[in-house]
Design a protein around this motif. Structure first.
Motif, PDB file in Angstrom:
ATOM      1  N   PHE A   8      87.172 -73.601 -31.048  1.00  0.00           N
ATOM      2  CA  PHE A   8      88.361 -72.788 -31.136  1.00  0.00           C
ATOM      3  C   PHE A   8      89.108 -73.903 -32.109  1.00  0.00           C
ATOM      4  CE2 PHE A   8      86.366 -72.194 -27.029  1.00  0.00           C
ATOM      5  CZ  PHE A   8      86.467 -71.486 -26.992  1.00  0.00           C
ATOM      6  N   GLY A   9      89.198 -72.357 -32.959  1.00  0.00           N
ATOM      7  CA  GLY A   9      90.960 -72.460 -33.179  1.00  0.00           C
ATOM      8  C   GLY A   9      92.339 -72.536 -32.151  1.00  0.00           C
ATOM      9  N   GLU A  10      93.422 -72.377 -32.110  1.00  0.00           N
ATOM     10  CA  GLU A  10      94.862 -72.948 -32.007  1.00  0.00           C
ATOM     11  C   GLU A  10      94.705 -71.292 -31.043  1.00  0.00           C
ATOM     12  OE1 GLU A  10      96.514 -75.667 -30.394  1.00  0.00           O
ATOM     13  OE2 GLU A  10      94.429 -76.632 -31.740  1.00  0.00           O
ATOM     14  N   ASN A  11      94.700 -70.367 -32.053  1.00  0.00           N
ATOM     15  CA  ASN A  11      95.404 -69.245 -31.213  1.00  0.00           C
ATOM     16  C   ASN A  11      94.533 -67.859 -30.382  1.00  0.00           C
ATOM     17  OD1 ASN A  11      98.020 -69.552 -32.168  1.00  0.00           O
ATOM     18  ND2 ASN A  11      97.588 -69.069 -34.326  1.00  0.00           N
ATOM     19  N   THR A  12      94.221 -67.784 -28.831  1.00  0.00           N
ATOM     20  CA  THR A  12      93.868 -66.941 -28.275  1.00  0.00           C
ATOM     21  C   THR A  12      94.444 -65.592 -28.082  1.00  0.00           C
ATOM     22  OG1 THR A  12      92.468 -68.821 -27.504  1.00  0.00           O
ATOM     23  CG2 THR A  12      92.343 -67.274 -26.470  1.00  0.00           C
ATOM     24  N   HIS A  13      93.668 -64.666 -28.586  1.00  0.00           N
ATOM     25  CA  HIS A  13      94.512 -62.727 -27.618  1.00  0.00           C
ATOM     26  C   HIS A  13      93.913 -62.144 -27.353  1.00  0.00           C
ATOM     27  CE1 HIS A  13      97.475 -63.271 -31.539  1.00  0.00           C
ATOM     28  NE2 HIS A  13      96.296 -64.455 -31.909  1.00  0.00           N
ATOM     29  N   HIS A  14      94.137 -61.018 -26.872  1.00  0.00           N
ATOM     30  CA  HIS A  14      93.026 -60.708 -25.584  1.00  0.00           C
ATOM     31  C   HIS A  14      92.976 -59.752 -26.128  1.00  0.00           C
ATOM     32  CE1 HIS A  14      93.737 -57.816 -21.389  1.00  0.00           C
ATOM     33  NE2 HIS A  14      92.391 -58.261 -21.805  1.00  0.00           N
ATOM     34  N   LEU A  15      91.982 -59.298 -26.379  1.00  0.00           N
ATOM     35  CA  LEU A  15      91.396 -57.392 -26.595  1.00  0.00           C
ATOM     36  C   LEU A  15      90.723 -56.654 -25.200  1.00  0.00           C
ATOM     37  CD1 LEU A  15      88.047 -58.968 -28.612  1.00  0.00           C
ATOM     38  CD2 LEU A  15      90.503 -58.059 -29.717  1.00  0.00           C
ATOM     39  N   ASP A  16      90.633 -57.153 -24.240  1.00  0.00           N
ATOM     40  CA  ASP A  16      90.438 -56.171 -23.026  1.00  0.00           C
ATOM     41  C   ASP A  16      90.040 -56.517 -22.093  1.00  0.00           C
ATOM     42  OD1 ASP A  16      89.807 -53.179 -22.719  1.00  0.00           O
ATOM     43  OD2 ASP A  16      87.954 -53.627 -22.539  1.00  0.00           O
ATOM     44  N   GLY A  17      90.345 -56.052 -21.221  1.00  0.00           N
ATOM     45  CA  GLY A  17      89.874 -56.493 -19.993  1.00  0.00           C
ATOM     46  C   GLY A  17      91.122 -57.797 -19.336  1.00  0.00           C
TER      47      GLY A  17
END
Length: 460
Positions: A263-272
């Motif tokens: 994992f990297g530091e940035n996480t983004h919401h795509l769906d659900g």
């Protein structure tokens, strides 16, 4: 030839000799002794007599491979996984399950004999707690992606190499994870989305991460990508929504570094939803993409019950839950505590921990940061722990945390460990300051691997 001359003998690569295997090593290999040299033999079992060939030789130890089995252990079995010898994810499928439990107990014992002054008679070590059905137990899968002969593959690296072994099915991962990963591979293939090339450091999709709630049935899918934007993102989301209705949380994590870290530091919401739900006993936990959670829910209940027994809470104690993750252990014991405080370096995990504590009605507070940072702060504020629970990474407890524990002088320390060697080293430090071991309970969290977790109860 005297003992000193024997121990100074240097074995050489390619050398062959007979060997009797005495025990399992910490990585699941067989351990024998040739002219007082320790020899590690992958795939060999205790009690077997083998002819080996040296593959790596040094002053401290030697690695060898089996050339001939002269005497086979009755505990040897045919590994059921067809790619067992290539994959390297499991190390003990060639061994009877009951025998692996005995072997793991001995791995813990050997670590204590090596790093502490405790003798066999003074080591309060119990038999390993195993599983009734030790298959399909993992709730999380992290598979690297590669393009192989024009086809999208997802799997693990062959041991000691960067050669990817495609995992179309895995006997220790929940079946839903196997199924979801295969569909995602097909979608990536059909949409011709660029797959990451490790050597060139280009392409887009690096890793397919899936996690399932055993109780909820919810599946979280995380695509780890090299860049935030990637080809046909909206079409991919639409395909996943249509073909994988069981995926209730679809996230993207960005890792643009040349690194072996997933994992990297940035996480983004795509769906659900942004989280999925998992239940352990009476407790429900919301899990975000990067939050740590035990990988074997069935055995986690057993592990945490052992931690609860070791904590011996009466409702009057202040508890510190170091390396708390989403707060699972602290909240598992927390109803019997006066107050729980925890810390973790992953901010998403702390957000989940706060939410989970509120949901469970546990009097608990959590902070982002290291245990060695927050314990002195809390001590200065007047929060004196009666019980400290630690569940550190494989590297063990930070030295400053051990110093903070010694300074705080909790009556009881509960050490949940995933590495017997660092466990024994840390406990030796605490024993020097007056702590005594009351009980050590190994738990088989990862059947068919060499890993063994344990709960150790220490009192002052």
């Amino acid at each position: 030839m005297n003992d000193k001359e024997q121990s100074s003998i240097q074995l050489t690569k390619g050398q062959r000799f007979p060997l009797t295997i005495k025990r399992l090593g910490i990585n699941g290999e067989g351990v024998g002794y040739f002219k007082k040299k320790v020899v590690f033999v992958k795939g060999a079992l205790p009690g077997e007599e083998v002819v080996v060939e040296v593959t790596k030789a040094s002053q401290r130890f030697t690695e060898a491979k089996i050339r001939k089995l002269r005497k086979t252990s009755q505990e040897r079995q045919a590994p059921p996984c067809p790619i067992y010898n290539e994959c390297g994810g499991c190390q003990l499928q060639h061994m009877d399950y009951a025998a692996t439990l005995r072997g793991k107990k001995d791995i813990v014992a050997q670590a204590f004999y090596r790093y502490t002054k405790l003798s066999e008679e003074k080591l309060p070590l119990n038999d390993t707690i195993g599983m009734d059905n030790p298959w399909f137990y993992r709730n999380k899968s992290q598979l690297q992606t590669r393009k192989t002969n024009g086809t999208v593959a997802a799997g693990l690296y062959k041991e000691g190499t960067h050669e990817l072994i495609d995992l179309s099915e895995c006997l220790v991962q929940h079946k839903e994870l196997n199924a979801v990963t295969q569909v995602v591979k097909t979608i990536l293939q059909d949409l011709s989305i660029p797959i990451y090339d490790e050597k060139k450091h280009n392409g887009q999709v690096r890793t397919i991460v899936t996690r399932v709630g055993f109780e909820s049935g919810q599946v979280q899918l995380v695509l780890v990508t090299r860049t935030k934007e990637f080809a046909k993102k909206e079409l991919l989301i639409e395909k996943v929504r249509k073909k994988l209705p069981q995926v209730t949380s679809f996230m993207q994590n960005i890792n643009h570094e040349r690194t072996s870290l997933i994992f990297g530091e940035n996480t983004h919401h795509l769906d659900g939803e942004e989280t999925i739900n998992e239940r352990l006993g009476e407790f429900a936990f919301d899990l975000s993409a990067r939050a740590f959670f035990q990988l074997n829910p069935a055995q986690t209940v057993k592990l945490y019950n052992e931690a609860k027994k070791a904590a011996k809470l009466t409702g009057k104690e202040n508890v510190i839950d170091a390396y708390c993750g989403v707060g699972t252990i602290g909240q598992w014991v927390g109803k019997n505590a006066k107050e729980v405080r925890g810390m973790d370096t992953t901010k998403e995990a702390i957000a989940d921990a706060r939410k989970n504590a509120k949901q469970h009605g546990i009097r608990a507070s959590y902070e982002v940061g290291t245990a060695e940072k927050w314990m002195p702060v809390w001590l200065k504020e007047g929060f004196k722990p009666d019980v400290v629970i630690v569940d550190p990474p494989r590297s063990g407890c930070d030295g400053k945390l051990l110093q903070s524990i010694v300074k705080a002088k909790p009556k009881r320390v509960v050490y949940v460990s995933c590495n017997p060697s660092t466990l024994a080293k840390d406990i030796e430090q605490l024993m020097k300051k007056g702590y005594k071991i009351k009980n050590i309970q190994p738990v088989d969290m990862f059947p068919w691997t060499a890993q063994v977790e344990s709960v150790t109860e220490l009192t002052l």
